[in-house]
Scaffold this motif. Structure first.
Motif, short mmCIF file in Angstrom:
data_model
loop_
_atom_site.label_atom_id
_atom_site.label_comp_id
_atom_site.label_asym_id
_atom_site.label_seq_id
_atom_site.Cartn_x
_atom_site.Cartn_y
_atom_site.Cartn_z
N PHE A 1 0.84 -1.21 0.00
CA PHE A 1 0.00 0.00 0.00
C PHE A 1 0.87 1.26 0.00
CE2 PHE A 1 -3.22 -2.68 2.61
CZ PHE A 1 -3.54 -3.38 1.46
N ILE A 2 1.91 1.26 0.83
CA ILE A 2 2.79 2.43 0.87
C ILE A 2 3.40 2.67 -0.50
CG2 ILE A 2 4.93 3.36 1.86
CD1 ILE A 2 4.33 1.74 4.40
N SER A 3 3.89 1.58 -1.09
CA SER A 3 4.50 1.66 -2.41
C SER A 3 3.52 2.24 -3.44
CB SER A 3 4.97 0.26 -2.80
OG SER A 3 5.00 0.11 -4.18
N ALA A 4 2.27 1.75 -3.39
CA ALA A 4 1.25 2.22 -4.33
C ALA A 4 0.94 3.70 -4.10
CB ALA A 4 -0.02 1.38 -4.18
N GLY A 5 0.85 4.09 -2.84
CA GLY A 5 0.54 5.48 -2.51
C GLY A 5 1.59 6.42 -3.08
N ILE A 6 2.85 6.06 -2.91
CA ILE A 6 3.93 6.91 -3.42
C ILE A 6 3.85 7.01 -4.94
CG2 ILE A 6 6.42 7.23 -3.57
CD1 ILE A 6 6.69 5.68 -0.95
N ALA A 7 3.61 5.88 -5.59
CA ALA A 7 3.51 5.89 -7.06
C ALA A 7 2.37 6.80 -7.51
CB ALA A 7 3.30 4.47 -7.58
N GLY A 8 1.24 6.76 -6.79
CA GLY A 8 0.11 7.63 -7.12
C GLY A 8 0.50 9.10 -7.00
N ALA A 9 1.22 9.41 -5.93
CA ALA A 9 1.63 10.80 -5.70
C ALA A 9 2.55 11.27 -6.83
CB ALA A 9 2.34 10.91 -4.36
N ILE A 10 3.47 10.38 -7.26
CA ILE A 10 4.38 10.77 -8.34
C ILE A 10 3.61 10.99 -9.64
CG2 ILE A 10 6.32 9.99 -9.75
CD1 ILE A 10 7.33 8.52 -7.24
N GLY A 11 2.65 10.11 -9.90
CA GLY A 11 1.81 10.28 -11.09
C GLY A 11 1.09 11.62 -11.05
N SER A 12 0.63 11.97 -9.86
CA SER A 12 -0.09 13.22 -9.69
C SER A 12 0.79 14.44 -9.99
CB SER A 12 -0.62 13.29 -8.25
OG SER A 12 -0.98 14.59 -7.91
N LEU A 13 2.06 14.34 -9.69
CA LEU A 13 2.98 15.45 -9.99
C LEU A 13 3.40 15.46 -11.45
CD1 LEU A 13 5.43 15.34 -6.95
CD2 LEU A 13 3.94 17.23 -7.62
N TRP A 14 3.49 14.28 -12.01
CA TRP A 14 4.00 14.14 -13.38
C TRP A 14 2.99 14.64 -14.41
CZ3 TRP A 14 8.55 13.87 -15.34
CH2 TRP A 14 8.78 13.34 -16.61
#
Lengths: 289, 323, 239
Positions: B221-234
């Motif tokens: 879940f932590i890993s997924a959350g971080i990936a989502g945040a990066i997508g949001s910035l990208w």
């Protein structure tokens, strides 16, 4: 009822294609204990080669098929030497990464050569629509079905009546014992991988007159073949064939009655359900091919 | 390849280097150079978030791009609808990505090893198919263009727009530092030590009362959350969001970075990201060509390194134990 | 029966997996047309000894000679061609293939055309296999499978047959069948080297015996000498 029959026929012929692909995969899983994530990409290459030879270069259909199969044979040999052989005694992680890398290489090579636009290779037969009462079928569907059935019979004959075919079965049932009797597992693996690759390519060749081929079709096909293989029980050839037909029919009905866009989702859901609830397949446990 | 030597100071080394890099934009203010730097920073964060799963729990997830893509789509859609500030986008993207991860984990974490990888591949393709076909919302293959970048402001203090690349650069730099610290905490903190115990001896770990499943899921879940945040910035940076964002291509980029760099190693993953991001950006190769090269790298790496990926993972584990 | 030059000689063999050596200086002589048995406690290196001869476990130091030829560290395929066959512990048949097909696999290295004759020979020696030729190997009883595996190894007409714990997990009445088979095999001129837990039974059929302990020779001699040795009686024969 007519519409149901129509879907059923589509499902059976699609199932026949899946069965060809799944059969190749299950051979590989059985003999080499390797799950090949690039398996569907050979299907994709088969389709593209047909489009290239038959549509672009206007080489006759049958000759195109022969040339494609020869190319698949060479690719199969290369794949065994470059990818399978070096990873055969490594863990599933290396095998996954190596075959996945192969899959990505193949699909992107296809993009470089043919772009991303889906292609079709309509033949005279595929454009000939048969009417059986209210049902309409492309006559090419019979070709698909018969090629698949003949391939199953040929493979079954090969594994039951030739020395190397029997050795394939032996290797899938007890790989360690092969060492004891001097069975050359290396050569058996080379033959298996090549047959497996050719079957996947053949499936691509026979279905491309009916359905578009695109670079991304490979991983979807890999998953469908995997679904059939897991459903059938790893390494169980009959199980894989039956499962592939079930999958084809379920998909066709889902596509007809529920949603054609989400047709692939149906098979992924089936795969996950099977993995979770019936990890040894639908037909009980059986060792080897 | 010998895995890069890693010790407890590596985090300071990496953050130090990043801070050094941070003066770069002041020296070379070329949009192209900045773009390469930003892409590299993005991949560092993205790959680290992926390696939390591969390096720490040893599972090979093939669905990581789904979370990145979801974050990107969520941000693009919020931008179109209301235009929220970027931190709010990040929070929403993170929460939704974790939500998707929770749904995926229900079947996936009942499986192990190769079956886990199959299942995540199936789930990833399903999510991508939904995004492709839900044209009403996502515009499907037509992509969402002109992702609102006005949403990228921070209470008026930091104005970030596509024209202001330097601001983007610092934003990604800060995010990377946060992710690096998180990664370090996960790998050496309580969670990390527990996961190391699980990796070394799952039966023993469960027999002393560690709820293995819970820790594995938490990491996922932590890993997924971080990936989502990066997508949001990208998304606002690149301004276009396509279904490709959720494709296996992105996951393969990550696999290449993580496995060639050295799974489970902070230095390895950061090094791998730099190694595998800078040159394709500099040479401006097409995505297809880039993926072919990555595939070849991976293939050569896996087939010719004697102990392969696992050997490197276990080397890293040994070192983590020593530290 | 005893000739001066042994057929197979293992001289001060050190072998094992990686850094751990299981055999630590074992020497064994096998005489032509004899039955030689090896026994000893668990971990003595009995199975490793057979695997070392067959080339599955690498030799660190020491030499293995067969008929005067050095066969140390040759690969299993070459060992097989030298006339040494191996029946390992545990199932080594192909369960979903028929008895006939299994025998064909046993003779995989034989040229086409001669295999049928060899199989007929085996059927003559083992009528039970002929009777069950169309049955799947996996459907045979444990004892029958053991006999099948020996037959598969005999197809190549080996000079030496290495057998590892053939009676493991078999019912007592089947144990006799297996031992009888081994005597028959030996009568037809095959030298047998057998590892067996059941020291009492195996000494009855053997000509020579070696007792190993912790990877070293502990005792050796004719089977008669060994079975009369007080220490052996105490530790292995329960007398």
């Amino acid at each position: 009822m007519e519409i149901f029959l129509q879907y059923l026929i589509a499902g059976i012929t699609n199932g026949a294609t899946y069965a060809l692909v799944a059969l190749g995969l299950t051979l590989l899983v059985g003999v080499a204990r390797l799950v090949n994530f690039a398996h569907g990409d050979f299907f994709m290459l088969g389709g593209y080669l047909l489009v290239f030879l038959f549509v672009d270069k206007e080489i006759p259909y049958l000759l195109s098929i022969v040339i494609t199969l020869i190319v698949m044979l060479i690719l199969g040999l290369l794949f065994e030497r470059i990818v399978v052989h070096p990873t055969i005694n490594k863990t599933w992680r290396e095998q996954l990464v190596a075959t996945l890398a192969t899959s990505i290489i193949l699909s992107n090579v296809a993009i470089l050569f043919w772009g991303t636009t889906p292609r079709l290779a309509p033949t005279k037969l595929s454009l000939t629509i048969l009417r059986l009462g209210p049902i309409t079928i492309s006559s090419h569907r019979f070709v698909v079905f018969f090629v698949a059935v003949i391939s199953f019979i040929a493979l079954s004959f090969f594994t039951k009546n030739t020395k190397i075919g029997k050795a394939m079965r032996a290797a899938s049932q007890n790989r360690d014992a092969c060492l004891i009797y001097g069975i050359n597992v290396n050569f058996v693996s080379l033959v298996t991988v090549t047959i497996s690759t050719m079957m996947s390519g053949l499936a691509g060749v026979i279905i491309t007159p009916l359905y578009n081929v695109s670079p991304t079709v490979g991983s979807v096909m890999t998953l469908k073949a995997l679904t059939s293989v897991v459903m059938g029980g790893l390494g169980n050839t009959t199980g894989a064939i039956i499962s592939a037909f079930i999958l084809g029919i379920v998909e066709a009905l889902f596509s007809g009655y529920v949603s054609s866009q989400y047709q692939d989702v149906a098979s992924f859901v089936i795969m996950i359900l099977i993995l979770v609830f019936r990890p040894h397949g639908m037909f009980g446990k059986k060792v080897g091919i | 390849m010998k895995a890069i030597k890693e010790n407890k100071y590596s985090i300071f080394l990496i953050i130090g280097v990043l801070l050094l890099v941070s003066i770069l934009p002041l020296l070379v203010n070329l949009p192209f150079v900045l773009h390469v730097l930003i892409s590299t920073l993005m991949y560092i964060g993205f790959a680290l978030s992926y390696d939390i799963v591969t390096g720490q729990i040893g599972a090979v997830s093939l669905a990581h791009a789904s979370f990145f893509g979801l974050g990107a789509y969520v941000t693009a859609l919020i931008g179109k609808a209301i235009g929220a500030p970027f931190w709010l986008n990040i929070i929403i993207a993170t929460i939704l990505s974790i939500g998707l991860a929770i749904v995926m984990s229900l079947p996936a974490f009942r499986l192990s090893d190769l079956s886990f990888s199959f299942a995540t591949l199936g789930l990833a393709l399903t999510v991508q198919l939904v995004v492709k076909n839900w044209v009403k919302i996502t515009r499907g293959p037509m992509c969402i263009h002109n992702v609102s970048n006005s949403s990228l402001w921070f209470n008026g203090i930091l104005e970030i727009s596509r024209t202001n690349l330097i601001a983007y650069f610092y934003l990604f730099l800060m995010v990377d530092i946060v992710i690096i610290i998180l990664y370090r905490l996960i790998s050496t903190g309580r969670l990390g030590r527990t996961l190391t115990a699980v990796r070394n001896d799952e039966v023993l770990a469960s027999s002393v009362g560690i709820n293995i499943q819970r820790y594995k899921r938490l990491t996922f879940f932590i890993s997924a959350g971080i990936a989502g945040a990066i997508g949001s910035l990208w998304a606002p940076y690149i301004s276009v969001v396509c279904p490709d964002y959720l494709s296996m291509d992105y996951t393969l980029n990550l696999l290449a970075i993580v496995f060639i760099g050295g799974s489970g190693s902070l230095l390895g993953v950061v090094g791998g990201s730099i190694l595998l991001t800078v040159w394709p950006e500099l040479l401006r190769v097409t995505p297809a060509f880039r993926l072919i090269i990555y595939g070849l790298f991976l293939l050569i790496f896996v087939t010719s390194i004697p102990n392969g990926v696992k050997g490197i993972i276990s080397n890293v584990n040994k070192r983590l134990k020593i530290n | 029966m005893e000739s001066n030059n042994p057929l197979l000689v293992m001289n001060k063999i050190y072998s094992g997996y990686g850094e751990v050596k299981v055999l630590k200086g074992v020497s064994v002589d096998i005489f032509d047309k004899s039955i030689t048995c090896i026994f000893g406690p668990n971990g003595a290196g009995k199975s490793t000894l057979l695997k070392t001869i067959f080339g599955i476990v690498p030799v660190e130091t020491g030499t293995i000679l067969c008929n005067g030829k050095n066969i140390t560290n040759l690969n299993p395929m070459t060992i097989l061609e030298m006339g040494i066959s191996f029946v390992p512990q545990g199932r080594c048949n192909f369960p979903n293939m028929t008895v006939l097909e299994n025998l064909e696999m046993g003779g995989f290295t034989i040229k086409r055309g001669t295999i049928e004759r060899e199989i007929d020979d085996v059927f003559a020696k083992f009528p039970i296999l002929c009777q069950k030729r169309k049955d799947l190997a996996g459907n045979l009883s444990g004892g029958q499978q053991q006999i099948l595996e020996m037959a598969m190894s005999l197809i190549l007409k080996p000079k030496i047959l290495l057998i590892d714990e053939p009676t493991l997990g078999l019912a007592p009445n089947l144990v006799n069948d297996v031992f009888e088979t081994i005597i028959n095999v030996n009568d037809q001129g095959t030298t047998v080297l057998i590892v067996e837990q059941n020291a009492k039974k195996v000494l009855e059929i053997s000509d020579f015996a070696f007792v190993l302990d912790l990877g070293k020779n502990w005792m050796h001699g004719t089977a008669k000498e060994i079975s009369e040795n007080p220490k052996v009686k105490l530790h292995y024969l329960g007398l």
